[in-house]
Design a protein around this motif. Sequence first.
Motif, mmCIF file in Angstrom:
data_model
loop_
_atom_site.group_PDB
_atom_site.id
_atom_site.type_symbol
_atom_site.label_atom_id
_atom_site.label_comp_id
_atom_site.label_asym_id
_atom_site.label_seq_id
_atom_site.Cartn_x
_atom_site.Cartn_y
_atom_site.Cartn_z
ATOM 1 N N ASN A 69 3.962 6.448 -1.345
ATOM 2 C CA ASN A 69 2.580 6.021 -1.177
ATOM 3 C C ASN A 69 1.578 7.160 -1.095
ATOM 4 O O ASN A 69 0.465 6.973 -0.587
ATOM 5 C CB ASN A 69 2.459 5.114 0.047
ATOM 6 C CG ASN A 69 2.874 3.685 -0.274
ATOM 7 O OD1 ASN A 69 2.100 2.905 -0.807
ATOM 8 N ND2 ASN A 69 4.121 3.363 0.030
ATOM 9 N N PHE A 70 1.940 8.334 -1.579
ATOM 10 C CA PHE A 70 0.933 9.389 -1.679
ATOM 11 C C PHE A 70 -0.179 8.916 -2.627
ATOM 12 O O PHE A 70 0.074 8.205 -3.606
ATOM 13 C CB PHE A 70 1.560 10.677 -2.197
ATOM 14 C CG PHE A 70 2.215 11.510 -1.123
ATOM 15 C CD1 PHE A 70 1.635 12.712 -0.725
ATOM 16 C CD2 PHE A 70 3.396 11.106 -0.503
ATOM 17 C CE1 PHE A 70 2.223 13.490 0.262
ATOM 18 C CE2 PHE A 70 3.992 11.868 0.483
ATOM 19 C CZ PHE A 70 3.403 13.069 0.876
ATOM 20 N N ASP A 71 -1.404 9.334 -2.338
ATOM 21 C CA ASP A 71 -2.545 8.902 -3.148
ATOM 22 C C ASP A 71 -2.348 9.245 -4.626
ATOM 23 O O ASP A 71 -1.907 10.350 -4.975
ATOM 24 C CB ASP A 71 -3.833 9.590 -2.668
ATOM 25 C CG ASP A 71 -4.329 9.045 -1.340
ATOM 26 O OD1 ASP A 71 -3.786 8.031 -0.863
ATOM 27 O OD2 ASP A 71 -5.265 9.648 -0.783
ATOM 28 N N GLU A 72 -2.681 8.285 -5.469
ATOM 29 C CA GLU A 72 -2.746 8.480 -6.926
ATOM 30 C C GLU A 72 -1.428 8.995 -7.510
ATOM 31 O O GLU A 72 -1.425 9.854 -8.390
ATOM 32 C CB GLU A 72 -3.891 9.427 -7.291
ATOM 33 C CG GLU A 72 -5.261 8.928 -6.878
ATOM 34 C CD GLU A 72 -6.348 9.928 -7.161
ATOM 35 O OE1 GLU A 72 -6.788 10.021 -8.326
ATOM 36 O OE2 GLU A 72 -6.747 10.646 -6.218
ATOM 37 N N THR A 73 -0.322 8.426 -7.050
ATOM 38 C CA THR A 73 0.980 8.797 -7.607
ATOM 39 C C THR A 73 1.636 7.667 -8.399
ATOM 40 O O THR A 73 2.605 7.912 -9.119
ATOM 41 C CB THR A 73 1.946 9.240 -6.498
ATOM 42 O OG1 THR A 73 2.017 8.222 -5.497
ATOM 43 C CG2 THR A 73 1.503 10.557 -5.872
ATOM 44 N N GLY A 74 1.130 6.441 -8.277
ATOM 45 C CA GLY A 74 1.709 5.303 -8.990
ATOM 46 C C GLY A 74 0.841 4.918 -10.177
ATOM 47 O O GLY A 74 -0.176 4.244 -10.022
#
Length: 283
Positions: free
Chosen positions: A175-180
């Motif tokens: 759930n790190f920002d902007e990783t998916g």
Amino acid sequence: MHFVTFRTETDTTPRLGAVVERSIVPLPGDMISLCAQGAAGFAAAADQAASIASSARQPMDSAILLPVVPRPSKVICMGLNYADHAAEGGNAKPEYPSFFLRSPSSLTAHGAPIRSPRASTKLDFEAELAVVIGRTARHLTQANALQAVAGYSCFNDGTLRDYQRKTAQWTIGKNFDETGAFGPWLVPAAELPPGAAGLKIESRLNGEVMQSSNTGHMLFPVAQTLCLITEAMTLEPGDVVIMGTPAGVGYARTPPVWMKPGDVIEIEIEGIGTLSNRIAGEA
């Protein structure tokens, strides 16, 4: 016809669009409302888009794509859904899926950066099929589960492997920002085989094939997965289910392969398209 969520350079408001000949035709409404209308809604939207003059279309190159569903109420992900991926991590074939959740802030779009965070360099790639839900559903059965699917897209479940393994639960590493990465567009379910089965799925890092498999190899296919999820919770229009990744991920290689700033990662699924992102460092 493919459908996108996009914005312009001068207006940050998310807009719904249809892709016609490498251009975007703006449509009323939003992706969730379109998905809730089912096959009839997609057909009507396609007819409307085809009738709009070319002068009213926006070139794809000048539009900024957003995640297919920008802020879904739920993003439900699966781990270990391909036997070869389970084996490369030293895991046995699961008897029940490993479910976990992603937050909307972890999503990014086709053409947007995937963020390599300051906290870790162990950013891994995972090519996955994304299932977008089109109707409220609980206690689905094998007979009716696929009726709840609006369409499909590509997903890259970017994972910080060291953070994933800090605890028994995978949430923090996923759930790190902007990783998916999620996109580039939605393909209505009627345009693909039932359950999007039998489609080639591949990841490429800087042009080199990392993963190459077939969605027919999923241990828990789409219909079965939706039945299991709706034993526990209600699925709603715009919810997204991410179907797991095949073998070939970076951490299982010798030496491990991590995505780093400047790299380009592509996820391609037959019949859907190619999701492409450049890796960028965290500001």
